[in-house]
Design an enzyme around this catalytic site. Structure first.
Site, PDB file in Angstrom:
ATOM      1  N   PRO A  82       0.823  -1.221   0.000  1.00  0.00           N
ATOM      2  CA  PRO A  82       0.000   0.000   0.000  1.00  0.00           C
ATOM      3  C   PRO A  82       0.854   1.267   0.000  1.00  0.00           C
ATOM      4  CG  PRO A  82      -0.533  -1.417   1.891  1.00  0.00           C
ATOM      5  CD  PRO A  82       0.649  -2.021   1.206  1.00  0.00           C
ATOM      6  N   GLU A 108       3.228  -8.769   9.075  1.00  0.00           N
ATOM      7  CA  GLU A 108       3.203  -7.310   9.264  1.00  0.00           C
ATOM      8  C   GLU A 108       3.987  -6.585   8.176  1.00  0.00           C
ATOM      9  OE1 GLU A 108       1.173  -5.856  11.559  1.00  0.00           O
ATOM     10  OE2 GLU A 108       0.616  -7.966  11.776  1.00  0.00           O
ATOM     11  N   ARG A 115      -2.920  -8.842 -20.424  1.00  0.00           N
ATOM     12  CA  ARG A 115      -3.904  -8.476 -21.453  1.00  0.00           C
ATOM     13  C   ARG A 115      -3.304  -7.609 -22.563  1.00  0.00           C
ATOM     14  NH1 ARG A 115      -8.982  -8.789 -20.760  1.00  0.00           N
ATOM     15  NH2 ARG A 115      -9.340  -6.915 -21.998  1.00  0.00           N
ATOM     16  N   ASP A 174     -11.165  -1.333 -25.195  1.00  0.00           N
ATOM     17  CA  ASP A 174     -11.337  -1.350 -23.753  1.00  0.00           C
ATOM     18  C   ASP A 174     -11.469   0.033 -23.161  1.00  0.00           C
ATOM     19  OD1 ASP A 174     -11.499  -3.853 -22.822  1.00  0.00           O
ATOM     20  OD2 ASP A 174      -9.353  -4.120 -22.498  1.00  0.00           O
TER      21      ASP A 174
HETATM   22  C1  9WO Z   1       1.802  -2.681   4.543  1.00  0.00           C
HETATM   23  C2  9WO Z   1       1.821  -1.321   4.737  1.00  0.00           C
HETATM   24  C3  9WO Z   1       0.954  -0.426   5.403  1.00  0.00           C
HETATM   25  C4  9WO Z   1       1.264   0.936   5.398  1.00  0.00           C
HETATM   26  C5  9WO Z   1       2.399   1.394   4.734  1.00  0.00           C
HETATM   27  C6  9WO Z   1       3.242   0.483   4.079  1.00  0.00           C
HETATM   28  C7  9WO Z   1       2.940  -0.829   4.104  1.00  0.00           C
HETATM   29  N1  9WO Z   1       3.588  -1.870   3.516  1.00  0.00           N
HETATM   30  C8  9WO Z   1       2.926  -2.973   3.790  1.00  0.00           C
HETATM   31  C9  9WO Z   1       3.331  -4.248   3.286  1.00  0.00           C
HETATM   32  O1  9WO Z   1       4.320  -4.410   2.601  1.00  0.00           O
HETATM   33  N2  9WO Z   1       2.547  -5.253   3.636  1.00  0.00           N
HETATM   34  C10 9WO Z   1       2.830  -6.596   3.288  1.00  0.00           C
HETATM   35  C11 9WO Z   1       1.887  -7.100   2.241  1.00  0.00           C
HETATM   36  C12 9WO Z   1       2.603  -7.426   4.519  1.00  0.00           C
HETATM   37  C13 9WO Z   1       1.209  -7.216   5.055  1.00  0.00           C
HETATM   38  C14 9WO Z   1       0.167  -7.467   3.980  1.00  0.00           C
HETATM   39  N3  9WO Z   1       0.524  -6.895   2.724  1.00  0.00           N
HETATM   40  C15 9WO Z   1      -0.279  -6.110   2.003  1.00  0.00           C
HETATM   41  C16 9WO Z   1      -0.106  -5.668   0.707  1.00  0.00           C
HETATM   42  N4  9WO Z   1      -1.425  -5.633   2.451  1.00  0.00           N
HETATM   43  N5  9WO Z   1      -1.977  -4.867   1.495  1.00  0.00           N
HETATM   44  C17 9WO Z   1      -1.208  -4.887   0.408  1.00  0.00           C
HETATM   45  C18 9WO Z   1      -1.500  -4.171  -0.774  1.00  0.00           C
HETATM   46  C19 9WO Z   1      -0.659  -4.260  -1.858  1.00  0.00           C
HETATM   47  C20 9WO Z   1      -0.952  -3.541  -3.005  1.00  0.00           C
HETATM   48  N6  9WO Z   1      -2.038  -2.766  -3.064  1.00  0.00           N
HETATM   49  C21 9WO Z   1      -2.876  -2.678  -2.018  1.00  0.00           C
HETATM   50  C22 9WO Z   1      -2.611  -3.364  -0.849  1.00  0.00           C
END
Ligand code: 9WO
Length: 248
Positions: free
Chosen positions: A89, A116, A154, A169
């Site tokens: 994220p 985490e 795609r 698209d």
């Molecule tokens: C979580 C996170 C939260 C705030 C700022 C930075 C951050 N990095 C991560 C991260 O690398 N999380 C890992 C993958 C481990 C926890 C679960 N992960 C994750 C990836 N949750 N959500 C995503 C994600 C990836 C791409 N787009 C949206 C959400």
């Protein structure tokens, strides 16, 4: 196009790649996608991929060594990738523009985190790109990696059966899609717009372009700033603005 996906849940990723356009292209060898189980790159008896965070705090952090070993193996077996993407994220937002760029690179590695987070040294050493698919927190990067593979794949010639449909698209020109209808011509008291059953192909094309433009103006006006519009479409926009006509 070649993809490598590194994950502790290879079954989840394989399931997401098995069906549909991507699954068929993979079956035909147009896409070469390898899913790697991160635990295969551990050296301890219990295949441990996580550890407690330095500095304390809740949860567990993914250890760097298995990711480093996975990357060394991928490069040895499949060559130097064009990009190594960490799904997080905290990354730059994934867009159609980004999908096009990655498609042009020919070989993309996706690293999926869990728990985490991932030891920062993985990002430092390996990530060429950090990508977010939207502002929400998930349980891991696997689903975002599947989203990325779908959008990029795609755009590879031969993946989608009909490349006219890729052209047409939503986002092909940076606009939203026009409304679609199929039979029956009247259903639940709702009729298909007459123009579509008229057989006037010129008028149908024009109606669809207008609908796409109106929908974009109504729902995502910011897209108009970067959309590829022709002179006629710009004129329609001016007319609609001038008459105060509301797109429905
Ligand atoms: C979580 C996170 C939260 C705030 C700022 C930075 C951050 N990095 C991560 C991260 O690398 N999380 C890992 C993958 C481990 C926890 C679960 N992960 C994750 C990836 N949750 N959500 C995503 C994600 C990836 C791409 N787009 C949206 C959400």
């Amino acid at each position: 196009m070649r993809f490598d996906i590194v994950t502790i849940f290879p079954g989840m990723v394989e399931a997401g790649l098995a069906e549909g356009v991507v699954g068929r292209a993979r079956g035909r060898g147009v896409l070469d996608i390898a899913v790697h189980n991160l635990r295969d790159f551990t050296t301890d008896r219990h295949h441990v991929v996580d550890d407690v965070p330095f500095g304390g705090g809740p949860g567990m952090v993914m250890k760097p060594e298995p990711f480093f070993a996975a990357m060394d193996a991928i490069i040895a077996r499949r060559g130097q990738p064009g990009a190594v993407v960490l799904l997080t994220p905290a990354g730059r937002r994934f867009t159609q523009v980004e999908a096009r760029r990655l498609a042009g690179l020919g070989h993309v590695v996706a690293l999926c985190g869990r728990y985490e987070g991932v030891d920062e040294r993985v990002r430092e050493r390996w990530a060429t790109d950090e990508v977010s698919i939207g502002d929400y927190v998930l349980s891991g990067g696997e689903r975002p990696a599947l989203v990325l593979v779908d959008a990029v794949a795609r755009l590879v010639p031969g993946v989608v059966g009909d490349d006219q449909s890729v052209e047409a698209d939503s986002f092909g020109r940076g606009l939203l899609d026009y409304p679609h209808y199929t039979r029956p011509a009247v259903f639940a008291g709702m009729a298909v717009p007459e123009v579509l059953t008229s057989g006037h192909h010129g008028e149908i094309r024009r109606w669809r372009r207008q609908q796409a433009l109106r929908r974009t103006l109504e729902r995502r006006p910011e897209l108009l700033e970067t959309a590829e519009l022709d002179d006629e479409e710009r004129r329609w926009l001016h007319e609609w603005a001038g008459t105060g006509e509301r797109p429905e």
